[in-house]
Design a protein around this motif. Structure first.
Motif, PDB file in Angstrom:
ATOM      1  N   ALA A  49       0.817  -1.214   0.000  1.00 57.55           N
ATOM      2  CA  ALA A  49       0.000   0.000   0.000  1.00 57.55           C
ATOM      3  C   ALA A  49       0.853   1.268   0.000  1.00 57.55           C
ATOM      4  N   GLU A  50       2.101   1.175   0.448  1.00 53.64           N
ATOM      5  CA  GLU A  50       3.011   2.320   0.487  1.00 53.64           C
ATOM      6  C   GLU A  50       3.707   2.560  -0.859  1.00 53.64           C
ATOM      7  N   GLY A  51       3.641   1.608  -1.771  1.00 56.60           N
ATOM      8  CA  GLY A  51       4.300   1.734  -3.067  1.00 56.60           C
ATOM      9  C   GLY A  51       5.311   0.618  -3.276  1.00 56.60           C
ATOM     10  N   ALA A  52       6.202   0.824  -4.237  1.00 48.87           N
ATOM     11  CA  ALA A  52       7.204  -0.189  -4.590  1.00 48.87           C
ATOM     12  C   ALA A  52       8.592   0.315  -4.240  1.00 48.87           C
ATOM     13  N   GLY A  53       9.458  -0.606  -3.832  1.00 46.69           N
ATOM     14  CA  GLY A  53      10.836  -0.238  -3.551  1.00 46.69           C
ATOM     15  C   GLY A  53      11.635  -1.412  -3.045  1.00 46.69           C
TER      16      GLY A  53
END
Length: 178
Positions: A116-120
């Motif tokens: 939910a926070e994004g990709a990394g």
């Protein structure tokens, strides 16, 4: 030039024109075959014989898998775990520049996540995690769990959420999406 079968009745200039047209069509077919999605250089130097995917676990109302799923690509270099909370993919061997993870002094570059926070990339404080994946996701196949979808290709794995945010991960490179 005698012969040329069905082109026998045409003038030399017309035969040359037909021959050039045929060569251009063949060249176009080759270019399309190389550039279509899911085509290209495999993630490893190994073969690319498709392997059947495992049956999809129980599905929710939208048809997306609800149970966690673990798989590896046929190359054996990339493995992913998917759940309704997100995706974590591990790459054993890569040639791209080691990415920086803010606040991390441990190894990086082997673990990429999408939630939910994004990709990394993730900090690998405890070493490179091993994914227990008994299932191969065949090149060209997809797996969906909740809002997350991963697609296996000869050029690596692409994982996105319902909004299209995600990543593409392969031995030679990675890129955020979109």
């Amino acid at each position: 030039m005698s012969g040329w079968g069905p082109l026998r009745g045409l003038s030399r200039g017309m035969r040359l024109f037909v021959l050039v047209d045929v060569l251009l069509v063949v060249l176009l077919v080759v270019v399309l075959a190389v550039t279509l999605p899911g085509r290209g250089t495999p993630d490893t130097g190994g073969g690319s014989t498709p392997v059947a995917t495992a049956p999809t676990p129980t599905a929710d109302a939208d048809g997306a898998a609800a149970d966690p799923v673990a798989f590896e690509l046929p190359s054996g270099n990339i493995a992913c775990e998917m759940s309704v909370e997100g995706v974590v993919c591990t790459i054993r061997s890569f040639t791209y520049a080691t990415p920086m993870v803010p606040g991390c002094e441990a190894e990086t570059g082997h673990v990429m996540a999408l939630d939910a926070e994004g990709a990394g990339f993730r900090c690998e404080d405890d070493g490179i995690p091993q994914v227990d994946a008994d299932t191969q996701l065949a090149y060209g196949a997809r797996e969906t769990v909740g809002d997350y979808t991963c697609a296996s290709g000869e050029d690596g794995v692409t994982c996105t959420d319902a909004a299209g945010v995600g990543f593409r991960l392969a031995r030679a490179q990675w890129m955020p999406l979109p």
